[in-house]
Design an enzyme around this catalytic site. Sequence first.
Site, PDB file in Angstrom:
ATOM      1  N   ASN A 430      16.864  58.125  65.829  1.00  0.00           N
ATOM      2  CA  ASN A 430      15.845  57.173  65.424  1.00  0.00           C
ATOM      3  C   ASN A 430      15.951  55.910  66.273  1.00  0.00           C
ATOM      4  O   ASN A 430      16.916  55.141  66.154  1.00  0.00           O
ATOM      5  CB  ASN A 430      16.010  56.792  63.952  1.00  0.00           C
ATOM      6  CG  ASN A 430      15.027  55.710  63.541  1.00  0.00           C
ATOM      7  OD1 ASN A 430      13.847  55.972  63.340  1.00  0.00           O
ATOM      8  ND2 ASN A 430      15.493  54.469  63.432  1.00  0.00           N
ATOM      9  N   GLU A 431      14.994  55.703  67.176  1.00  0.00           N
ATOM     10  CA  GLU A 431      14.745  54.468  67.924  1.00  0.00           C
ATOM     11  C   GLU A 431      15.808  54.103  68.961  1.00  0.00           C
ATOM     12  O   GLU A 431      15.746  53.014  69.550  1.00  0.00           O
ATOM     13  CB  GLU A 431      14.529  53.278  66.958  1.00  0.00           C
ATOM     14  CG  GLU A 431      13.312  53.467  66.066  1.00  0.00           C
ATOM     15  CD  GLU A 431      12.918  52.243  65.258  1.00  0.00           C
ATOM     16  OE1 GLU A 431      11.761  52.190  64.795  1.00  0.00           O
ATOM     17  OE2 GLU A 431      13.773  51.351  65.083  1.00  0.00           O
ATOM     18  N   ASN A 432      16.757  54.989  69.237  1.00  0.00           N
ATOM     19  CA  ASN A 432      17.817  54.606  70.168  1.00  0.00           C
ATOM     20  C   ASN A 432      17.363  54.629  71.623  1.00  0.00           C
ATOM     21  O   ASN A 432      17.764  53.768  72.413  1.00  0.00           O
ATOM     22  CB  ASN A 432      19.038  55.508  69.976  1.00  0.00           C
ATOM     23  CG  ASN A 432      19.662  55.329  68.603  1.00  0.00           C
ATOM     24  OD1 ASN A 432      19.347  54.375  67.897  1.00  0.00           O
ATOM     25  ND2 ASN A 432      20.522  56.245  68.210  1.00  0.00           N
ATOM     26  N   GLY A 435      15.274  51.675  71.885  1.00  0.00           N
ATOM     27  CA  GLY A 435      16.113  50.487  71.901  1.00  0.00           C
ATOM     28  C   GLY A 435      16.716  50.225  73.265  1.00  0.00           C
ATOM     29  O   GLY A 435      16.728  49.084  73.757  1.00  0.00           O
TER      30      GLY A 435
END
Length: 824
Positions: A430-432, A435
């Site tokens: 999730n979103e890494n 990021g």
Amino acid sequence: MIGRRDLHNGWTLACNDTGRDNLPASIPATVPGCVHLDLLANRLIPDPYLDINEITNDWIGRTEWVYRLDFEAGPDALPDAGPDAGKMQELVFDGIDTVATIRLNGEEIGRSFNMHRTYRFDVSALLRAGANELSVTFHSAYAYGAEMEKHYGYRPNNYPGPGNLMRKMACNFGWDWGPTLVTAGLWKPVRLESWDRARLAETRVSATLAGGDGLVRVRARLARHGEAVPTRITAEIGGVTRTVTVDADAQEVSFEVRVPSPQLWWPHHLGAQPLYPLEIRLEDESGDVLDRYAREIGFRSLRLDTSPDEHGSAFTFVINDVPIFACGANWIPDDCFPSRVTEERYAARIDEAKAANINLLRVWGGGIFERDEFYQTCDRAGMLVWQDFLFACAAYPEEEPLRSEIVAEVRDNVIRLMPHPSLIIWNGNNENIWGFDEWGWRPIIKAGVSWGLGYYLDVLPKLCAELDPDRPYYPGSPYSGSMQIEPNDDRHGCKHIWDVWNEVGYKVYRNYIPRFCSEFGWQAPPAWATLQESVHDEPLTPESRGVFHHQKATQGNDKLIKGLAGHLPVPRTMDDWHFATQLNQARAIRFAVEHMRSHRAICKGAVVWQFNDCWPVTSWAALDSAGRRKPLWYAMQQAFHPRLLTIQPRGDGLAAVAVNEQTLFWRSKISGRRMRLDGTVLSEFEFWRLLCDRFEAKEFPLPEDIATAGVANEEVVVVQMLDKRAFHYFVEDIELKLPAPSLDISLAKSAGGYDVTVSAKSFLKDLCLMADRLDPAAAVDSMLVTLLPGESHVFRVTTEKQLSVEDIVVGTVLRCANDLVGTN
């Protein structure tokens, strides 16, 4: 047959911190459970969900704790006595949270570093006939995290704590909707297993379709003990039996079972969910059963279509050769203390999701792999499951010992969950990747320093291909399908939309037409009864200490007010703040979902953040932690209905868009009118027959005299197609000349409660009956109802409380946008 004995009764808990003299030397403990729950049950801490008690309990996660159990073992525990002499004796822990040392009779038998995997220890040489003492010492996760940061070096993390340096539920350390409650304990079952000769050490089962037949693939790995003997494995399903022989020196076996013409398993909005009991038996040559595996499985085909097209590349789930639109919501742990979530609670939550017309739940990567009961309930309900691997909003080291723990965790959970027909994708993180690309991580992560990409692009896809090749794997959410393309690109893969809530307001949703939106959301407080039960501020205000503490998002309350700008006036009272922010949340998400569904040819999924809560909090959830529906729940029910009618801008005008996710075409007269709010019709049309095929979004351009306002702040467009109705306003409520609400109310007793009939004498916009204001246990069937003058609506209220018409107080119990705006 393998013997399994649960070790759940008789545990005690002790604190190893000498500074805690106020605690008893021994505290009765519950297994499965955790330290917080044991302290709470023994009235040794205040409830961390109430007021600001969370911060007074922070010491618990920084302390060492010991669980102890005295238990008796039978004579077969002796290695040289009894008819069962020589049996293998193993202690099995399905879930240890998290950093722990396990001892039996004073001898260390193992250590744990991972909340998300099963541990098995051979205790044959240590187990005694008679009395035995088992102890599990839990070391502080914070202390271990500090050691690991020295070992790995710093890695960026969007949230406090060392959740990215260990294998523990990341949101334990706090999130923008969750408290910091760092748990320790035996959160899943513990048992003693006794067996000889052989057992099923690993059983991998997948079910798919081969033409018109069902195909079950079985891959089994055996553990052996004592003299090697030939065995056989028998699988039975759907009236078909298959037996294979396993040689004495063999450790693994693979075979297939073909089931002729099975009934297909479907998502709930498309069909039924027939499940077939599967039993696999490991037997010796004489037919004695040594071990058994049993599951219910369903037959369906599945693929993820990511093929290139004129818009970029698709992201479409295709089930039984049907490309579906995912009407979804994100699922977080339903309690900060996961052992407290019962099978009945799972079922109630999933029933609520199904009733809201949700067909997919995304199990988010900052939480846990849910227990078996969650996925079993989804199988029975026809609820699709998107499963994240457990990496969220942080950079993760790829070195040892973390790497091996991740491999073991993934093997455990892929094998455990792969039989479930509801599970349709493994997602890497999730979103890494997002990021790393966009959150300023690049300058911090120097060249050659690992941050998790090797997991998402190498380790995880290889493990999924080995263990579960029939189910798609995708590297991340969001992710565009290539490291050469910006990870949150509209044209490819799955997208998260967060600038809308954080920065620009919900009308900006229309700027995006994603291929699949796996996160977008808007905040609001929980139900009024939930707020009152959890916060006892006097007076209760948006900024009072307890209310503010139960808002974990950075500048969350400011964003709630900022998000009203241009839509609704700034609230003047606590009641108005509560209703206005809840109403705005519902409208924002309905606005986004209807927009995305109207572009069904391009977009194939809208997964709202979030469905549920883990504690009482102002958050993005539709269902609060007490299981009470917020207005958002009703907005999702309406916007996710398999047949949706919406009015959308198209070119320089407006179009009515009919969206059909049902298996039959939708054919109906479509009619509409532009009218004043007082009911005066200014213009109208009728088109004899609009045909919307199954799995289609059909646009119908509205005539210019309908789509063009005369006096914008006094008019509304209403379009009707069978029982579906859509509204369009030329201006926002803050400019709209909504009249003061004028209505009549009547009450009639009904089975299980009351029918409350509201008859409109004026235009009423987004009428809501707040049932929990009448009775904290009450529920209502509908909300967000807009009535034209002269129309009526019946709210069905479920309650055991005696009610009268006087209880339905306008402006408190019965709310609508009119009483927020007033007469402008």
